[in-house]
Design a protein around this motif. Structure first.
Motif, short mmCIF file in Angstrom:
data_model
loop_
_atom_site.label_atom_id
_atom_site.label_comp_id
_atom_site.label_asym_id
_atom_site.label_seq_id
_atom_site.Cartn_x
_atom_site.Cartn_y
_atom_site.Cartn_z
N ARG A 1 -18.70 27.92 55.70
CA ARG A 1 -17.60 26.80 54.80
C ARG A 1 -16.82 27.71 54.16
O ARG A 1 -16.44 28.04 54.30
N MET A 2 -15.29 26.41 54.82
CA MET A 2 -13.90 27.84 54.13
C MET A 2 -13.87 27.21 52.81
O MET A 2 -14.07 26.81 52.74
N GLY A 3 -13.12 28.65 52.01
CA GLY A 3 -12.66 28.78 51.16
C GLY A 3 -11.91 27.39 50.90
O GLY A 3 -11.36 27.72 51.24
N SER A 4 -11.26 27.21 49.53
CA SER A 4 -10.75 25.60 48.95
C SER A 4 -9.06 25.81 49.56
O SER A 4 -8.56 25.16 49.83
N ARG A 5 -8.52 27.89 49.12
CA ARG A 5 -7.12 27.71 49.76
C ARG A 5 -7.02 27.78 51.53
O ARG A 5 -6.36 27.64 51.82
N TYR A 6 -8.10 27.92 51.45
CA TYR A 6 -7.91 27.96 53.03
C TYR A 6 -8.23 26.75 54.07
O TYR A 6 -7.84 26.24 55.25
N ASN B 1 -16.32 35.98 52.78
CA ASN B 1 -15.49 36.76 53.18
C ASN B 1 -14.33 36.67 52.21
O ASN B 1 -14.61 35.81 51.94
N PHE B 2 -14.03 37.55 51.84
CA PHE B 2 -13.07 38.05 51.08
C PHE B 2 -11.27 38.75 51.69
O PHE B 2 -11.94 39.15 52.81
N HIS C 1 -1.44 40.69 60.62
CA HIS C 1 -1.23 40.35 59.08
C HIS C 1 -0.81 41.08 57.83
O HIS C 1 -0.89 40.94 56.57
N GLY C 2 -1.35 42.59 58.42
CA GLY C 2 -1.19 43.28 56.76
C GLY C 2 -1.39 43.97 55.77
O GLY C 2 -0.95 44.46 55.15
N SER C 3 -2.88 42.74 56.13
CA SER C 3 -3.75 42.98 54.82
C SER C 3 -5.12 43.72 54.85
O SER C 3 -5.26 44.50 56.26
N TRP C 4 -6.22 42.93 54.57
CA TRP C 4 -7.38 43.40 54.30
C TRP C 4 -8.08 42.57 53.87
O TRP C 4 -8.67 41.16 53.83
N ALA C 5 -9.57 42.42 54.87
CA ALA C 5 -10.79 42.28 54.59
C ALA C 5 -12.24 42.45 54.77
O ALA C 5 -11.89 43.80 54.32
N ALA C 6 -12.34 42.15 53.43
CA ALA C 6 -13.63 42.47 53.02
C ALA C 6 -15.23 41.23 53.11
O ALA C 6 -14.86 40.15 52.50
N GLY D 1 -1.63 31.99 51.16
CA GLY D 1 -1.15 33.66 51.19
C GLY D 1 -0.23 34.11 49.33
O GLY D 1 0.31 34.64 49.41
N ARG D 2 -1.14 32.76 48.23
CA ARG D 2 -0.72 33.60 47.26
C ARG D 2 -1.39 34.19 46.29
O ARG D 2 -1.19 35.31 45.65
N LYS D 3 -3.15 34.59 46.45
CA LYS D 3 -2.94 35.25 46.29
C LYS D 3 -4.91 35.66 47.07
O LYS D 3 -4.85 35.02 47.88
N ALA D 4 -5.26 36.46 46.55
CA ALA D 4 -7.34 37.93 47.75
C ALA D 4 -7.84 36.12 47.44
O ALA D 4 -7.76 35.76 45.56
N THR D 5 -8.75 35.79 48.08
CA THR D 5 -9.33 34.77 48.35
C THR D 5 -10.66 35.06 48.81
O THR D 5 -10.20 35.56 49.64
N ALA D 6 -12.02 34.33 48.30
CA ALA D 6 -12.84 33.71 49.11
C ALA D 6 -12.61 33.02 49.97
O ALA D 6 -11.74 32.10 49.94
N GLY D 7 -12.91 33.42 51.79
CA GLY D 7 -11.87 32.53 52.74
C GLY D 7 -12.87 31.64 53.01
O GLY D 7 -13.00 30.76 53.73
N LYS D 8 -14.39 32.39 53.22
CA LYS D 8 -15.49 31.80 53.72
C LYS D 8 -17.02 32.22 53.29
O LYS D 8 -16.84 32.97 53.23
#
Length: 341
Positions: free
Chosen positions: A311-316, A245-246, A217-222, A275-282
């Protein structure tokens, strides 16, 4: 599961605990590989509870990442040197757990599967280490005997296997399996023992950050996590945790967006919002408990169990793999048996 893993986030009576991470490999959670467990600092020497083991995000779920699960509820065993006045560091110990976990087939799925769960954690000369799901971490800040405030920092390596196998929905399966991602990063945090109910309850804060080094995925998680745990007696322990989870843009694009080719193969609509922007995913909430069959949480066999709601974040949640064929509400349930050496 904080990360609910779940499996299970272990514990000692004064442990911070993140959810069942104890069954760890369940990787209870394991939240985006970021939500990590929170360990418990040693308890004071009193009523035989000195240094009750650590407590909760995330089992091998066939390589489904459960690192977002919180910590476990495993406690360090009582040893012959517990009362040694010359001992400088917290006691050495090894804790292992095995059990079963009920988990979604992928993050966002409404299909479930039952998986075996395993967990190992320990401490040597004040240095702690643990496996959680498919990750391994080491705390480089040594824990002194009897200290009530414990700072943590150390490296983590994580294998993220979400959607690499075991996909039950035919449309999601038609999108193709993902490749195993290798992530490395760090965790840091602080826990304090003796907060509200006794000298042994504990509150903790933890932050985990991971970066994909495998080019998947070439990205990050925090993930920041807060947890609270308290012994109800020398035999029983209860803990709760919460985390967010971001994820970076590449993470959302790889796991949740659907391009034109994927849409044609699966029949699901094109989607580019994750994939449009970094966001809270869960967002996760967890509950876990432990009961010592030996009568002492620090030694012998301990029953462990827990549940985590996410609960999954809105964009997810708006991704077709969740909105059309899955569910934004995710549950992790697990239980098993631990042994303190």
């Amino acid at each position: 599961m904080p990360t609910l893993t779940p499996l299970f986030r272990p514990v000692r009576p004064k442990c911070s605990f993140s959810l069942l991470a104890a069954l760890a490999f369940i990787g209870f959670t394991a939240a985006p590989a970021a939500a990590e467990e929170a360990a418990v600092p040693a308890a004071r020497i009193a009523n035989g509870f000195e240094e009750l083991a650590p407590g909760a995000e995330q089992p091998a779920q066939y390589m489904q990442d459960v690192s977002d699960i919180d910590d476990d509820i495993l406690l360090p065993a009582a040893r012959d040197d517990d009362d040694d006045p010359d001992r400088k560091w917290s006691r050495n110990y090894i804790s292992v757990a095995a059990g079963v976990l009920s988990t979604p087939s992928y993050n966002g799925s409404d299909e479930r599967r039952i998986l075996p769960a395993f967990y190992v954690r320990g401490r040597y000369d004040g240095y702690s280490f643990s496996t959680r799901g498919t990750n391994f971490q080491v705390d480089l800040i040594r824990h002194r005997r009897g200290q009530t405030t414990d700072y943590k920092f150390g490296p983590i390596i994580n294998l993220r296997g979400d959607r690499t196998s075991g996909i039950k929905d035919p449309q999601v399966e038609a999108l193709g399996e993902k490749k195993l991602a290798v992530e490395v990063g760090f965790f840091t945090g602080v826990t304090h023992t003796g907060v509200i109910t006794s000298d042994y309850d504990q509150i903790g804060f933890r932050f985990v950050a991971l970066k994909d080094v495998s080019g998947r995925h070439g990205s990050w998680a925090a993930s920041p996590t807060i947890d609270y745990g308290t012994p109800l007696s020398k035999r029983a322990y209860l803990g709760v945790s919460a985390s967010v989870n971001f994820y970076g843009k590449g993470f959302g694009r790889y796991y949740y967006d659907i391009d034109a080719l994927g849409s044609a193969a699966s029949g699901l609509p094109v989607y580019t919002g994750a994939g449009r922007k970094a966001t809270a995913g869960k967002y996760t909430l967890g509950l876990a408990g432990a009961y010592a069959l030996s009568g002492d949480l620090r030694k012998g066999f301990v029953l462990i169990g827990g549940a985590q709601y996410a609960r999954m974040g809105s964009r997810y949640a708006d991704s077709p793999i969740i909105k059309d064929v899955g569910s934004a509400n995710q549950w992790l349930l697990g239980g098993g048996l631990a042994y303190q050496f």
